[in-house]
Write an enzyme that holds these catalytic residues in place. Structure first.
Site, PDB file in Angstrom:
ATOM      1  N   HIS A  99       0.833  -1.206   0.000  1.00 53.68           N
ATOM      2  CA  HIS A  99       0.000   0.000   0.000  1.00 53.68           C
ATOM      3  C   HIS A  99       0.869   1.259   0.000  1.00 53.68           C
ATOM      4  CE1 HIS A  99      -3.594  -2.435   1.700  1.00 53.68           C
ATOM      5  NE2 HIS A  99      -3.584  -2.408   0.383  1.00 53.68           N
ATOM      6  N   GLU A 132      -6.349  -8.465   3.612  1.00 56.90           N
ATOM      7  CA  GLU A 132      -6.079  -9.544   4.564  1.00 56.90           C
ATOM      8  C   GLU A 132      -7.383 -10.097   5.139  1.00 56.90           C
ATOM      9  OE1 GLU A 132      -4.541 -10.165   9.091  1.00 56.90           O
ATOM     10  OE2 GLU A 132      -3.397  -8.715   7.913  1.00 56.90           O
ATOM     11  N   THR A 153      -3.935  -8.967  11.557  1.00 60.86           N
ATOM     12  CA  THR A 153      -2.585  -8.988  12.137  1.00 60.86           C
ATOM     13  C   THR A 153      -2.025  -7.599  12.419  1.00 60.86           C
ATOM     14  OG1 THR A 153      -1.548  -9.043   9.945  1.00 60.86           O
ATOM     15  CG2 THR A 153      -2.016 -11.166  11.007  1.00 60.86           C
ATOM     16  N   SER A 173      -3.586   1.298   5.925  1.00 57.60           N
ATOM     17  CA  SER A 173      -4.285   1.349   7.209  1.00 57.60           C
ATOM     18  C   SER A 173      -3.286   1.501   8.346  1.00 57.60           C
ATOM     19  CB  SER A 173      -5.102   0.070   7.425  1.00 57.60           C
ATOM     20  OG  SER A 173      -6.033  -0.115   6.391  1.00 57.60           O
ATOM     21  N   ASN A 174      -2.202   0.737   8.261  1.00 56.06           N
ATOM     22  CA  ASN A 174      -1.152   0.803   9.262  1.00 56.06           C
ATOM     23  C   ASN A 174      -0.553   2.210   9.323  1.00 56.06           C
ATOM     24  OD1 ASN A 174       2.176   0.396   9.175  1.00 56.06           O
ATOM     25  ND2 ASN A 174       1.175  -0.506  10.953  1.00 56.06           N
TER      26      ASN A 174
END
Length: 281
Positions: free
Chosen positions: A43, A129, A165, A222-223
């Site tokens: 990403h 995921e 995760t 997102s992370n």
């Protein structure tokens, strides 16, 4: 010249799962000159562009349906069983770069589903995921991003709880405790990657050490959004950029100390580009 003091966070950059996927893609591109990848390999638009220039072609699941007799890379996020079935039908060779942590989680969820557990997954709706995890349950598991989405009064009295995760460990355990407080028996599986979850703790300390923080990340990560907010909470002078062209000289003052960090999907070369640009100010 502003004489900025610039430092890159040595703990930032790709997690091991992304490193494996990128290196595998580069090896295949060097050997073959072209390679299909199902969805963005990471990403981060800048890294995707770099690999596309080497011959990587990003395809969608819809495009995969009409593809025949080709090599296709499965990225670190993993895929549902339906993708592997389609590959057999279309004579596709899958080069599987699924992260081992994700694969282990998929297997655990599949085992729970086979035992008829009521499965709930703390994760982002529509995330690659999570789609792969849902596929292990024939899309029967319940995905939620916050407890507000669940009616605690109508939840089964006993559930099996998993997590994407890359979610926050603190949030996962907070959710577990609230479910238990509501009288629900929770069989909780902490499936959060520690390389990712430890990064938020490291960044809290890192962000406080500098006058300004430049957080480098793709907008799809997102992370990246989570880690940026952690930096911002610990240092209000934190700026989110995707590449060096988004830097603004007026953010800084003479001899400011600058910390550069990024998401688990941010390549080190991109943070080095930002550092080199700042050193020209």
């Amino acid at each position: 010249m502003l004489g900025l003091k610039v430092h890159i966070d040595e703990n930032s950059g790709f997690c091991f799962g992304v490193v494996y996927a990128i290196e595998l893609a580069e090896d295949l591109l060097e050997a073959e000159g072209h390679l299909y990848c199902l969805g963005d390999i990471v990403h981060n638009d800048e890294e995707v562009k770099r690999l596309e220039a080497k011959g990587l072609k990003i395809i969608s699941h819809e495009e995969l349906k009409s593809l025949r007799d080709a090599n296709v890379l499965i990225r670190a996020h993993g895929e549902p069983p339906s993708t592997y079935q389609l590959a057999i039908e279309n004579n596709l060779t899958l080069i599987d770069a699924s992260c081992p942590v994700v694969l282990k989680l998929q297997n655990r969820i599949k085992n729970s589903f086979d035992k008829k557990d009521k499965i709930y997954i703390y994760g982002k709706h529509g995330h690659a995921e999570v789609i792969g995890l849902l596929g292990q349950t024939d899309d029967e598991a319940v995905v939620f991003q916050s407890l507000d989405e669940l009616d605690l009064n109508t939840l089964p009295k006993s559930i099996t709880l998993y997590s994407q995760t890359t979610k926050s460990t603190d949030s996962f355990y907070e959710i577990k405790d609230k479910l238990i407080a509501a009288g629900i028996t929770v069989n909780a599986h902490d499936t959060i990657c520690r390389q990712v979850s430890n990064r938020d703790k490291e960044l809290r300390s890192f962000a406080q050490r500098f006058d300004h923080i430049i957080f480098v990340s793709g907008t799809k990560s997102s992370n990246g959004k989570v880690l940026y907010n952690i930096c911002k909470e610990n240092n209000p002078q934190t700026y989110f950029i995707s590449n060096k062209t988004e830097l603004k000289k007026e953010w800084f003052t003479q001899h400011s100390s600058i910390g550069i960090c990024g998401a688990t999907s941010t390549p080190m070369w991109l943070m080095e580009d930002v550092r080199d640009e700042l050193n020209t100010y």
